[in-house]
Scaffold this active site. Structure first.
Site, PDB file in Angstrom:
ATOM      1  N   HIS A   6     -23.812  35.071  -2.066  1.00 34.38           N
ATOM      2  CA  HIS A   6     -23.132  34.214  -3.048  1.00 34.38           C
ATOM      3  C   HIS A   6     -23.483  34.542  -4.487  1.00 34.38           C
ATOM      4  CE1 HIS A   6     -23.404  32.114   0.825  1.00 34.38           C
ATOM      5  NE2 HIS A   6     -22.161  31.780   0.560  1.00 34.38           N
ATOM      6  N   ARG A  93     -33.775  22.133 -12.354  1.00 35.66           N
ATOM      7  CA  ARG A  93     -32.454  21.494 -12.302  1.00 35.66           C
ATOM      8  C   ARG A  93     -32.261  20.653 -13.553  1.00 35.66           C
ATOM      9  NH1 ARG A  93     -28.246  18.627 -10.600  1.00 35.66           N
ATOM     10  NH2 ARG A  93     -28.421  16.398 -10.194  1.00 35.66           N
ATOM     11  N   GLY A  95     -29.387  17.955 -14.686  1.00 36.28           N
ATOM     12  CA  GLY A  95     -28.186  17.315 -14.165  1.00 36.28           C
ATOM     13  C   GLY A  95     -28.149  15.836 -14.464  1.00 36.28           C
ATOM     14  N   GLU A 186     -29.063  10.984  -7.070  1.00 34.57           N
ATOM     15  CA  GLU A 186     -28.303  12.213  -7.351  1.00 34.57           C
ATOM     16  C   GLU A 186     -28.178  12.956  -6.024  1.00 34.57           C
ATOM     17  OE1 GLU A 186     -31.083  14.147  -6.321  1.00 34.57           O
ATOM     18  OE2 GLU A 186     -30.886  15.533  -8.008  1.00 34.57           O
ATOM     19  N   ASP A 211     -24.682   6.981 -15.241  1.00 38.44           N
ATOM     20  CA  ASP A 211     -24.170   5.635 -14.993  1.00 38.44           C
ATOM     21  C   ASP A 211     -25.282   4.785 -14.387  1.00 38.44           C
ATOM     22  OD1 ASP A 211     -22.757   7.861 -13.199  1.00 38.44           O
ATOM     23  OD2 ASP A 211     -23.571   6.317 -11.882  1.00 38.44           O
TER      24      ASP A 211
HETATM   25  N1  HPA Z   1     -24.426   9.131  -6.971  1.00 41.91           N
HETATM   26  C1  HPA Z   1     -24.765  10.386  -6.633  1.00 41.91           C
HETATM   27  N2  HPA Z   1     -24.923  11.350  -7.525  1.00 41.91           N
HETATM   28  C2  HPA Z   1     -24.732  11.033  -8.826  1.00 41.91           C
HETATM   29  C3  HPA Z   1     -24.375   9.758  -9.231  1.00 41.91           C
HETATM   30  C4  HPA Z   1     -24.224   8.767  -8.252  1.00 41.91           C
HETATM   31  O1  HPA Z   1     -23.907   7.605  -8.541  1.00 41.91           O
HETATM   32  N3  HPA Z   1     -24.246   9.771 -10.591  1.00 41.91           N
HETATM   33  C5  HPA Z   1     -24.506  11.038 -10.979  1.00 41.91           C
HETATM   34  N4  HPA Z   1     -24.811  11.799  -9.924  1.00 41.91           N
END
Ligand code: HPA
Length: 242
Positions: A6, A93, A95, A186, A211
């Site tokens: 990959h 990571r 993210g 996550e 969020d």
């Molecule tokens: N769930 C899983 N992964 C995520 C979320 C979530 O609410 N928000 C950002 N990555």
């Protein structure tokens, strides 16, 4: 010639330190913003990977790669395995995550001290027994010092790596993890930490809250744009800590 399914890089094209966003276009953006003398080494499946040079605040010039990992532990596992095959020593990571605690806010940084999970990967590896996926301790401590020095709002603790972004079968299950003190959810960290440990390499997850699940708060467009800069700064400070 290194055989890798990959990632189609030549030997030496991937740096020893790799930043790992989930989104390949984010890898491209990070490469454009933070690297100079940049070379793209991968486009297989559009999972873009770049290597370039970064000048650190102390003047050192270092080689760094940025590679998309895709979403979820099976995808990350493929890329991490192949990066280790190329001799990568440090995988960080960068993210986003969904906060499980009300006191967290969108835009807050999270440094993952451990990777809990609802996945079956480690049950298969460890014959049904429990393994605690942990980051490299030196990377972790350096990242904590780096955020403290900058005074950035940061939560430090356990995260949940889930296999199900959409958990309609159990909409309240996140509360069980929240009550156990898990900061955020996550989809990659537990596998990253486990694999790095098994391969004798260094790993860390630096996340930003996109969020907040209990309050339904979510990131502004501006936070979405700026959050990667802070994560990259902390990642470089910990990867190249002296
Ligand atoms: N769930 C899983 N992964 C995520 C979320 C979530 O609410 N928000 C950002 N990555």
């Amino acid at each position: 010639m290194i055989v890798s399914i990959h990632i189609s890089a030549e030997k030496g094209q991937v740096a020893k330190v790799v930043l790992l966003p989930g989104d390949p276009l984010r890898a491209k953006r990070i490469a454009e913003e933070f690297l100079t003398d940049t070379e793209q080494y991968n486009a297989v499946r559009n999972m873009l990977g770049y290597t370039g040079t970064v000048t650190l605040p102390d003047g050192r010039r270092v080689r760094v790669s940025v590679q998309g990992s895709g979403m979820g532990m099976p995808s990350l596992s493929i890329y991490a395995n192949e990066l280790f095959h190329y001799g990568v020593q440090t995988l960080i990571r960068v993210g986003t995550c969904g906060a499980l605690q009300e006191h967290l806010h969108s835009g807050d940084l999270v440094i993952a001290q451990g990777g809990s999970s609802d996945s079956n990967l480690n049950r298969r590896r460890f014959k049904g027994l429990d393994f605690a996926p942990l980051p490299d301790p030196n990377l972790f401590v350096s990242a904590v010092l780096a955020v403290r020095e900058r005074g950035w709002q940061t939560a430090i603790g356990n995260v949940l790596s889930t296999d199900l972004f959409y958990a309609d079968h159990a909409p309240e299950e996140w509360k069980m993890w929240a009550e156990a003190g898990v900061l955020a959810v996550e989809m990659e960290t537990a596998e990253l930490y486990t694999l790095a440990t098994l391969k004798g390499r260094r790993a860390l997850s630096i996340l930003t809250v996109s969020d907040v699940i209990p309050t339904k708060e979510s990131m502004s467009a501006e936070q979405r744009e700026t959050c990667y800069g802070r994560m990259v700064e902390i990642a470089l400070a910990s990867a190249f800590a002296t």
